[in-house]
Each structure stands twice: as C-alpha cells, then as structure tokens.
Design a protein around this motif. Structure first.
Motif, PDB file in Angstrom:
ATOM      1  N   PRO A 591       0.827  -1.211   0.000  1.00  0.00           N
ATOM      2  CA  PRO A 591       0.000   0.000   0.000  1.00  0.00           C
ATOM      3  C   PRO A 591       0.864   1.265   0.000  1.00  0.00           C
ATOM      4  N   VAL A 592       0.444   2.235  -0.807  1.00  0.00           N
ATOM      5  CA  VAL A 592       1.138   3.513  -0.903  1.00  0.00           C
ATOM      6  C   VAL A 592       0.095   4.617  -0.837  1.00  0.00           C
ATOM      7  N   GLY A 883       8.430  11.956  -4.843  1.00  0.00           N
ATOM      8  CA  GLY A 883       9.373  11.317  -3.933  1.00  0.00           C
ATOM      9  C   GLY A 883       8.653  10.442  -2.935  1.00  0.00           C
ATOM     10  N   TYR A 884       9.401   9.508  -2.359  1.00  0.00           N
ATOM     11  CA  TYR A 884       8.809   8.545  -1.438  1.00  0.00           C
ATOM     12  C   TYR A 884       9.308   8.782  -0.010  1.00  0.00           C
ATOM     13  N   ARG A 885       8.415   8.611   0.950  1.00  0.00           N
ATOM     14  CA  ARG A 885       8.737   8.712   2.355  1.00  0.00           C
ATOM     15  C   ARG A 885       8.079   7.536   3.091  1.00  0.00           C
ATOM     16  N   THR A 886       8.600   7.233   4.271  1.00  0.00           N
ATOM     17  CA  THR A 886       7.995   6.220   5.145  1.00  0.00           C
ATOM     18  C   THR A 886       7.497   6.919   6.409  1.00  0.00           C
ATOM     19  N   ALA A 887       6.273   6.638   6.800  1.00  0.00           N
ATOM     20  CA  ALA A 887       5.688   7.275   7.986  1.00  0.00           C
ATOM     21  C   ALA A 887       6.385   6.758   9.246  1.00  0.00           C
ATOM     22  N   TRP A 902       3.726   2.934   6.708  1.00  0.00           N
ATOM     23  CA  TRP A 902       3.250   2.942   5.321  1.00  0.00           C
ATOM     24  C   TRP A 902       4.104   3.881   4.481  1.00  0.00           C
ATOM     25  N   SER A 903       4.128   3.603   3.189  1.00  0.00           N
ATOM     26  CA  SER A 903       4.840   4.476   2.251  1.00  0.00           C
ATOM     27  C   SER A 903       3.941   5.622   1.812  1.00  0.00           C
ATOM     28  N   VAL A 904       4.559   6.791   1.689  1.00  0.00           N
ATOM     29  CA  VAL A 904       3.848   7.989   1.233  1.00  0.00           C
ATOM     30  C   VAL A 904       4.575   8.517   0.012  1.00  0.00           C
TER      31      VAL A 904
END
Length: 1016
Positions: A591-592, A883-887, A902-904
């Motif tokens: 999930p993203v 761009g991708y971040r992790t919560a 989760w990935s954002v």
C-alpha cells in the motif's frame, strides 16, 4: 747518551708506525677470513692474526708519550677501511657468495675492533666502536634493502636470510646491538613472500594449463588411495561404487592442494631462527597463505575462467573443482596448526580466506557460464532469416530455433553436475535472454513492416520455446516458473493473433487482465509495423471491402495506445479526480498513500525526521554506500548537507558558470555540425556526465575515457532500483561491478586532491567538500569522497538530462518563446555569441573557438524571461514525478490517518497540475506565469505549489546549479542554432521513472546563417 735520545725516540716512533701500517694492511687483507671463521665459530681472532707487533708498537708509543698520533692514525685508517668494507660489489645480489663475502668482511672488521678494545687501554673505546657500528649498521641495512629488492629467486632470498641471522648472532656475541637487523628481516620476509608468490603463480598456471577438466578416472583401489593421500576427499557413496569409477574433481584439484602446502612449508623456512613465538609464526604463515589464495590463486582462477577457449563444459568442471577446494580449506587450517606446534584451542587472530577465494572464483565461473550461454544463443538468433512479408506460415517452427533448443537441451544435461541453484539460474537466464532477443527482433526499429503470416511464424517459434521451458530442462523449478520467461512475448502475440483490442483496452491496468504484461509502447510499435502491410494480411480479411473502416479501426487503436503510453500520469490524475488529493494505491503489492496539493505536500516535506523519513530501496543504499546524503538521517544528514552546501554556494557557482558555458557552447555547435539527426536525450545524458565529471568533480578525462565511464555510470544507475540479491547476473551484481569500476578511477584522483595544499583555493566540488569537512573538524576518507562523488553524479545525471531535453522540446513547440528570448538577449547585448559563430568564415571544424565566456551569475540574473522559461519547463515537465517517504508514526493528513510504516508518495506533477495560484491554466506552457506581476499575485502561499526540486530538509541542494545549466543551454541554443523535428510527429513523453521522449527526441540542428538584426 742524552744527545742520542731524541733520535732514538724518532726511530722507535717510525718503527712503531711502520708496524702499525703493516698490521693494518694485514687485517685488511685477512678481514674476510677473520669474519668467516668468526661466523663459523671454529677459531678465535688470535688464531688468525698476530697481534704481537701491534701490541709491541703500541706499548713503545705509550712509553714515549706519543699515543695521540698513533691513535688518530689508527682510527683514521680504520674508518677508511670500514667505508671500503661496507661498500658492496655491484653484483652482490646475484649470488649467495656475493652476500657471504660482504658479511664476512664486516664481521672480520668488527671482531678485530672488539679485540683491540679489550687488549688496549684507550686506543679504541666503547663509545668509538658504538659510533662506528651505528654508522655501519645504517649502511648495511640500506645496502641489504637495495640489493635484496633485486632478488627474484626465493632460494637466494632464503640463503640471504640465513646469512643475516648468522651475521647478527655473531656480532651480537661480541656485544654489538643487532635488533635493527632482525627488524630488517621482517622486511626481507615480505620480499621473500613476493618471490614465492611469483614462483607459485607460474606453478598454478602450469597446473591449470595441463588439466583436461574432466573427472579423475580411477581403475583400482591403489589408484584411489594415491588420490586421497594427496587430497582430503570423503564420499561414502563413491567408496561403495565398484571400479572403474571417477572422482568428481579434475586432476588440478589435488595438485593445487599439494602446492598450497608446499608454499606453506617454503614460507615456514623463513620464519625459522627469527626468535619468534609459535603463535607469531602461525600468524605469519596464515597471512602469507592468504596472500597466495586471494592474490595468486584467485587471479590464476579468474584468468583461466576468462580465457576464450574455456567452454561451458570446462566452466562446469571449474565450479565443481572450486567447491572441493573450498571444502579442503579447513584441512589447510589444521595443517598450519600442526607444523607450528600450537594448541588446537588457540584463537587465531588471522583466518584463512580460502572460502571467499573459491566462492568468488565460483561466482565468476557462474557469471561466465551465463555470459557464454547467452553468446551462444545470440549466435543462433543471428541465423534467423524471417520473411517478414510472409502471407501465411507453413506450420513448422524455424530451423535455427529448433537447432538452438537442441543445443540448450544438450548443454543442460552437462549442468546436472552443478549445484541446483546454479543450474536453475543458468536455465532461467538463458530463457530470459532468448525471450528478450526475440522481443527485440520483433520490435527492431530497422524492421519497418510485418505481415500477419510473419507473426504466425514467429508465434510457432515462441510455442517451441514454451514447450522447451515446460519440459523441465533442469530440475527444481516449481510449476510454470520457467515458462514465465516468455510471458511478455506470449501475451503480446496472443493480442495480435486474436486481435483482442477491446479486451486489452478495457482491462488495461487491472491485475486480472489477460494482457497484463503487454506494454502499450510495444503493442503500438508492432501495430504500426503491421498497419501498412499488404491487404492479403489475414487479420484484415473482414475489412477488404471497406478499407476505410479498416484504417479507421487501426487509427483508433493507435490513438488509444499512444494515450496509454502516458498512462502513468493519466491513471493517477483520474484517481485524483475521483478520490481527491490523498488516496491509497499499490506499488509492487504494497500500500502507498499518494499525496498532492501544496498544503499536503508541505506537511510531508516539512515533516522530515519528525513525521516521515526518506525512503530508498535497499539496492540503492548498497550501491551508493553509507556515507551519502541519501542514506543519512537526523544529525548525520544535517552535517553532510552542511558540507555539500558549500559545493553549490555562490563562490562555487561563480567558478562553474564560465566553464559550463564553454562546455554547452561546444556541445550545441557539435549538434549543428552533425550530418544526421541528433538523439537529444542520449546526447543530453552524455553531456551531463561530461559536465558533472570534468567541471563539477574536476576529473581529468579524455573523450574516450569519459565515454567509457559514462556507460559504466549509466549501468550503475540502471540497477539502482534492482532486487537486493547479490547473485551472478543479477541487477545488483551488475551495479556493484559498475560502481567498483568508477571507484577505481576515483581512487587516484581523490587521493591526489587530499594531498594538495590545504590553503589552496577550491576549484571543484571535491575540493569544496574536503575544505568544508576540514573546517568542521572532520578529515574525509577516500571512501567517503568516492561515495559522495558518485552521489553527486547520480543527482545530476538523469534529472538534468531530462530537463535539458524538455527545454529543447518545448522551445521547438513554442517558437514565440524563442523570439522573446532573442529579444531579451539583444536588449542585454548578448545577441552575438562570438565573432566566430557557426557558419562564419574561418570557423574551426569543431567550432571550439576558444573565445572567453560572456555569461556570469550576475548576467544570468538579469535574464528574467530566460529564468521564467526554465521555471515553466520544470513546472510542466518536472524530471521526476515525486518522492517517497515512510511514515515514522501515525498522523493525520487532510482528514485521513496515515498509518505508521506505510509508504507515502508526494506527487510533484499532480501538485503542479492542480495549482490554482497561477493566472493562466496550469496545463498550458506559459513562462510569463512566473513574471513579476504573477509572482506578486501568488504571494507567499505559492511556495509549495511549485516543487520541481522538492522542499524541506531534503530539497535539492543543486537547484541553483541546475537552473544555471538550463539557462546557459537556452542562451547558447537560441543565439547559435535553429532546430527541427527529424520525425513526422512530436514524440510521446514517458513519465516514469524519468520524464523523457520515448524515441529520444530526434532533431536536426542547423547553425544560424546570419546574426540577428538587433545584435551588436
């Protein structure tokens, strides 16, 4: 009597001095004999030299009170003799006798001095002999260092060591300190090991050369015992077999094992008599053996594996051989323990590296198997001779394809002796390579037309490939795993064979689609090859009476496929329209949360280290290393960012701009000089690498080396997002190999920069990093600098090339923008590039006129419209989509809960497309939206509506440099050239992972024939 005393005194003095001279001459002549007997310890010095004349003479001198003259003369002459004794013959290093003569003379000299010290009172003192010995010892060590370095025979070096030990022990017995000689022996030991290594390199090469790479045949019990007496092999199953039988390894294995033991014995010989403990000797032997394994044997194995005449069968045997040698390493460990007489329980500070040596060799052999297997596949595929206009297939598979499959069946029979994983990887690699080769053949740009009959024939060949894959050519595959290698081809061919476009278009993007693996770009390419073929094409039989309907159907499908090529942005924009600016999607089954909109993006970007952290795949961390900005979090990230900020400071940019302008000027002029279309995206990537390597990093690269490194770097970047599996033929392994090749080139350049004067003015990024690090109290290592250098290249490479290509494309599509740029340049007195612009008489062939750059940061700052153009290019076609971040923790965003872990994904493109702060519609190209009036209207609220460089703690440090590059490119293009499409239509833009035209943007560039009217 009194009158004769002075004369008598002079006569006695003369006689005494004459006796002294005779004595000195005698001991000079007999010095080597004295030393020889002293080293053998069979006679004393009194047995060889008559000291009576000397002692009598000295006694008379003492009586007459003239000992000072006698003493000065003696010491002066002996120092002369010492210099002669200490000067070796030029050929000393050639034979052991040369060294022996050198040592015996020195021993003889100092034995005499020691005797004189003890039989006289004051003629020779301990302080005098110590001074003389220290002088001599320094000379001896220098001589031995120099001459031993010429020794290439390990036996001679060993003889030299033995002589030095005897020499040192002899003089130590006379009270002379010799610790420095034993220290020298450790240096000579390294030289001895080097000569041993060279000798054994030849032995290993001969063993490998003479091997037949077949299992060792055994005809009797006696032969069996001979082999296992040489090599520790245990296999109960083989023991039970009746004769004749075979060992799995070839004859080189026991020979290599024996020679490794012989090397250990030879290395041990040097360690004897060095007054070292058994533990120290054990450690020395292990280190020497490690050098043999990791340097010599490893190198010989790798050279063997890469020899052109080594075929697949030999490579299989080499893998088997290295497996058995690896298993034998524990016996080598025990062997060293036994011959050094240390306890089995001793904890060794040094372990043997045999396991890694043989594993590396085996991996290299596996990789070579995959490469050679693919090369054989290529040879068969090159024999393909399809009739691409075939009306109808004859129902039989092509001959070349059946020959290839028969070859693969036979070769995989040999692979049954390999470890299962290796055989499976080789088989999967072969099938994937065959599938890729067939797909490339079908989509080749040189192939213009394909009939349905040709597609049917091609389909028969793919069916044979699938049958081969399903026949389990090597055991161990589960289900239809191997058949999946051909799934892309199968679905593409099924789509065309059934002509099932309605299903494909309706189900596109759905996980359950029967054509999920069909890339719309591949489908479009193949369809365009088919649409102009003969009307005999079976697929169009229903339409023969109505050609207009047929063409209309094809054109409709083509339009829809072209739309799907850009489905990335359209898919997400439709989801955005349906679900809003925050919605859940999936990437690779995970999930993203996809986020857009200025306020939402602001929360994410300003929440770095607090709400979210940067997210990169494991493969990127492995390939780029632990010292990069990309992998840093928290305080390390802030410190590294502070260091790198200096690279893009205004003083640094002031240095870069003139050099950048020169590079861009030469590039544009080379495009104009080309007699064929320029693939702009490819050219922009090559240009970006040259600029980054030569100007940003300051590397001295000729054109050939620069091109080679650019290709290596592109291979690294292409594998940054690969699966984190370090196995042969994997993307990660390719990336590691490419990274290491880059590191090899960077090593010397960085070491040189670290040696340079610290007060020197920085001239490139590496200089700025070193200077900034030192100012912060940190001395950067070579490894840190290598990783940062590669990260800088990575940060600039694709993004700058993408933006440069987009700039050229959008200027071509909007000629009025070009006109406005020309007007601004003329108003600033910059309309004329230089007096030797392209097309001018006397212009050099490469147009590298050498004129001084006329642009600087200050000048660029006055080009407001050019700045607006660059900003609009980056707004409309940002190089990266987001761009991708992790919560880091669960938090709320726009009314939705974002779960921890989760990935954002924040979307740059979506945010630009939906920004409501601009006066003109966001989907249009309008540089003036960034004009002064529009900027005032946007106010401070527009900060996160425009984010081509990200924002917050991880915003792009090089954004000012990137914008300067684009501004310089726009200026050089507009005042130097005009350009036009080399294709009928503008290319489709691919948006992931980097925005670029699918065909690379083929353009013709022409030099401007005349200068603009307003120039001057």
């Amino acid at each position: 009597m009194m009158e004769t005393l002075p004369k008598l005194r002079e006569d006695i003095k003369d006689i005494s001095m004459s006796d002294l001279k005779d004595f000195l001459e005698s001991i000079r002549k007999h010095s080597d004999k004295i030393g020889e007997t002293a080293m053998k310890q069979v006679l004393t010095v009194q047995d060889l030299v008559d000291f009576s004349l000397f002692t009598d003479a000295y006694t008379f001198i003492l009586l007459w009170g003239d000992e000072e003259t006698f003493e000065n003369y003696y010491r002066k002459q002996r120092k002369k003799q010492a210099r002669l004794v200490l000067q070796p013959q030029s050929s000393t290093h050639e034979t052991v006798d040369g060294y022996r003569r050198y040592f015996t003379q020195i021993v003889g000299f100092f034995v005499v001095e020691d005797h004189i010290l003890h039989v006289t009172q004051g003629l020779v003192t301990r302080a005098y002999t110590d001074e003389l010995w220290n002088m001599a010892l320094s000379k001896i060590i220098a001589v031995l260092r120099a001459h031993s370095s010429y020794c290439i025979d390990p036996d001679l070096v060993l003889e030299l060591k033995n002589l030095i030990v005897i020499f040192a022990d002899t003089l130590q017995g006379y009270g002379f300190p010799v610790n420095r000689l034993f220290d020298l022996l450790f240096e000579i030991r390294d030289q001895y090991n080097e000569t041993l290594l060279k000798k054994w390199a030849g032995i290993f090469r001969d063993i490998f050369e003479e091997d037949n790479y077949s299992p060792i045949p055994i005809g009797s019990e006696e032969e069996y015992k001979i082999v296992i007496s040489k090599f520790p092999f245990q296999d109960p199953d083989l023991e039970k077999q009746s004769f004749p039988k075979k060992f799995p390894m070839s004859q080189s294995v026991p020979l290599i094992y024996i020679q490794v033991k012989e090397f250990i014995y030879a290395s041990l010989k040097f360690s004897e008599s060095l007054h070292r403990s058994s533990t120290e000797i054990d450690d020395m032997l292990r280190k020497s053996t490690n050098l043999l394994l990791t340097r010599i044997l490893s190198s010989c194995l790798l050279n063997l594996i890469r020899k052109p005449h080594i075929g697949l069968t030999e490579l299989v045997q080499i893998i088997i051989n290295t497996t058995h040698l690896e298993q034998a390493c524990k016996y080598l460990e025990d062997f060293i323990t036994n011959i050094t007489n240390i306890s089995q329980e001793t904890v060794h500070t040094t372990r043997l590296y045999g396991l890694s040596t043989f594993k590396d060799a085996r991996h290299a052999a596996e990789g070579e198997i995959y490469t050679k297997l693919n090369q054989k596949i290529d040879e068969f595929v090159q024999l393909a001779d399809y009739d691409w206009t075939l009306a109808e297939s004859d129902g039989r598979a092509s001959g070349y394809l059946m020959d290839l499959i028969n070859f693969l069946r036979s070769i995989f029979q040999v692979f049954t002796h390999l470890p299962g994983k290796v055989a499976q990887t080789a088989c999967m690699s072969a099938c994937q390579h065959l599938s890729t080769s067939l797909m490339q053949m079908l989509l080749d740009s040189e192939l213009k037309q394909i009939s349905m009959g040709a597609v049917q024939q091609f389909n028969l060949d793919v069916i044979q490939c699938e049958l081969f894959a399903s026949s389990e050519p090597v055991p161990g595959f589960q289900g239809d795993t191997l058949q999946l290698a051909f799934i892309d081809l199968r679905q593409l061919l099924d789509l065309f064979m059934v002509w099932d476009w309605s299903t494909y278009l309706a189900d596109y993007g759905r996980p359950a689609s029967k054509y999920l693996r069909v890339n719309p770009h591949a489908a479009l390419t193949l369809l365009e090859k088919m649409k102009d073929t003969s009307k005999k094409n079976n697929i169009f039989a229903p339409f023969r009476k109505n050609d207009r309907d047929r063409q209309k159907l094809i054109e409709t499908v083509v339009r829809q496929l072209r739309a799907l090529v850009t489905v990335g942005s359209r898919f997400h924009s439709s989801r955005r329209e349906r679900y809003g600016t925050v919605f859940k999607t999936h990437l690779l089954g995970r999930p993203v949360i996809r986020v857009s909109g200025a306020e939402n993006v602001r929360t994410i970007l300003l929440g770095e280290h607090r709400l979210v952290r940067s997210q990169w795949p494991q493969s990127a961390h492995i390939l780029l290393g632990p010292h990069t900005l990309l992998g840093a979090v928290g305080e390390p990230h802030r410190q590294r960012r502070k260091v790198l900020a200096r690279v893009f400071s205004r003083p640094a940019l002031e240095q870069f701009v003139p050099r950048l302008q020169g590079a861009l000027r030469r590039e544009v002029r080379s495009w104009c000089a080309a007699q064929r279309p320029v693939a702009v995206y490819q050219a922009a990537k090559a240009l970006t690498f040259r600029v980054a390597a030569r100007i940003l990093l300051g590397l001295q690269l000729d054109e050939a080396r620069c091109t080679e490194l650019a290709q290596t770097f592109e291979q690294l970047v292409e594998n940054l997002f690969s699966l984190p599996l370090d196995v042969p033929f994997s993307g990660l392994r390719k990336g590691i190999r490419a990274r290491d090749q880059l590191y090899q080139h960077l090593d010397e350049a960085i070491a040189e920069k670290l040696r340079e004067e610290q007060t020197a003015e920085p001239g490139d990024a590496l200089h700025w990093i070193i200077k900034s690090s030192r100012e912060l109290g940190h001395e950067p290592s070579v490894q840190e600098l290598k990783e940062l250098a590669v990260e800088l290249l990575f940060a600039a490479f694709f993004t700058t090339a993408s933006a440069s290509t987009s700039l050229i494309l959008l200027l071509l599509q909007h000629p009025s923008t070009v006109t406005k740029i020309q007007q601004e340049l003329s108003a600033q007195g910059l309309g004329r590039a230089c007096s030797c612009a392209p097309g001018a008489s006397g212009c050099p062939p490469d147009w590298d006129c050498g004129c001084e750059p006329d642009l600087s940061l200050a000048v660029l700052g006055r080009l407001r419209y050019v700045d607006c153009v660059v900003k609009e290019v980056l707004r409309l076609l940002p190089p990266v989509s987001g761009g991708y971040r992790t919560a880091l923790r669960t938090f709320e965003l726009d009314g939705y809960q974002i779960p921890k872990g989760w990935s954002v994904m924040y979307s740059i493109r979506d945010t630009h497309e939906t920004a409501a702060v601009y006066r003109s519609p966001p989907e249009g190209f309008d540089p003036e939206r960034f004009g002064v009036e529009s900027e005032d209207a946007r106010g401070s609220g527009g900060r996160f509506h425009y984010i081509p460089f990200g924002g917050g703690a991880r915003s792009c440090l090089g954004q000012e440099l990137a914008q300067a590059v684009l501004q310089l490119l726009a200026v050089e293009l507009v005042r130097t050239a005009r350009w036009e499409l080399a294709t009928p239509t503008f290319p489709v833009m691919q948006t992931v992972p980097i925005v670029h035209p699918v065909d690379g943007l083929l353009l013709f560039f022409h030099p401007l024939p005349t200068l603009g009217a307003g120039d001057g």
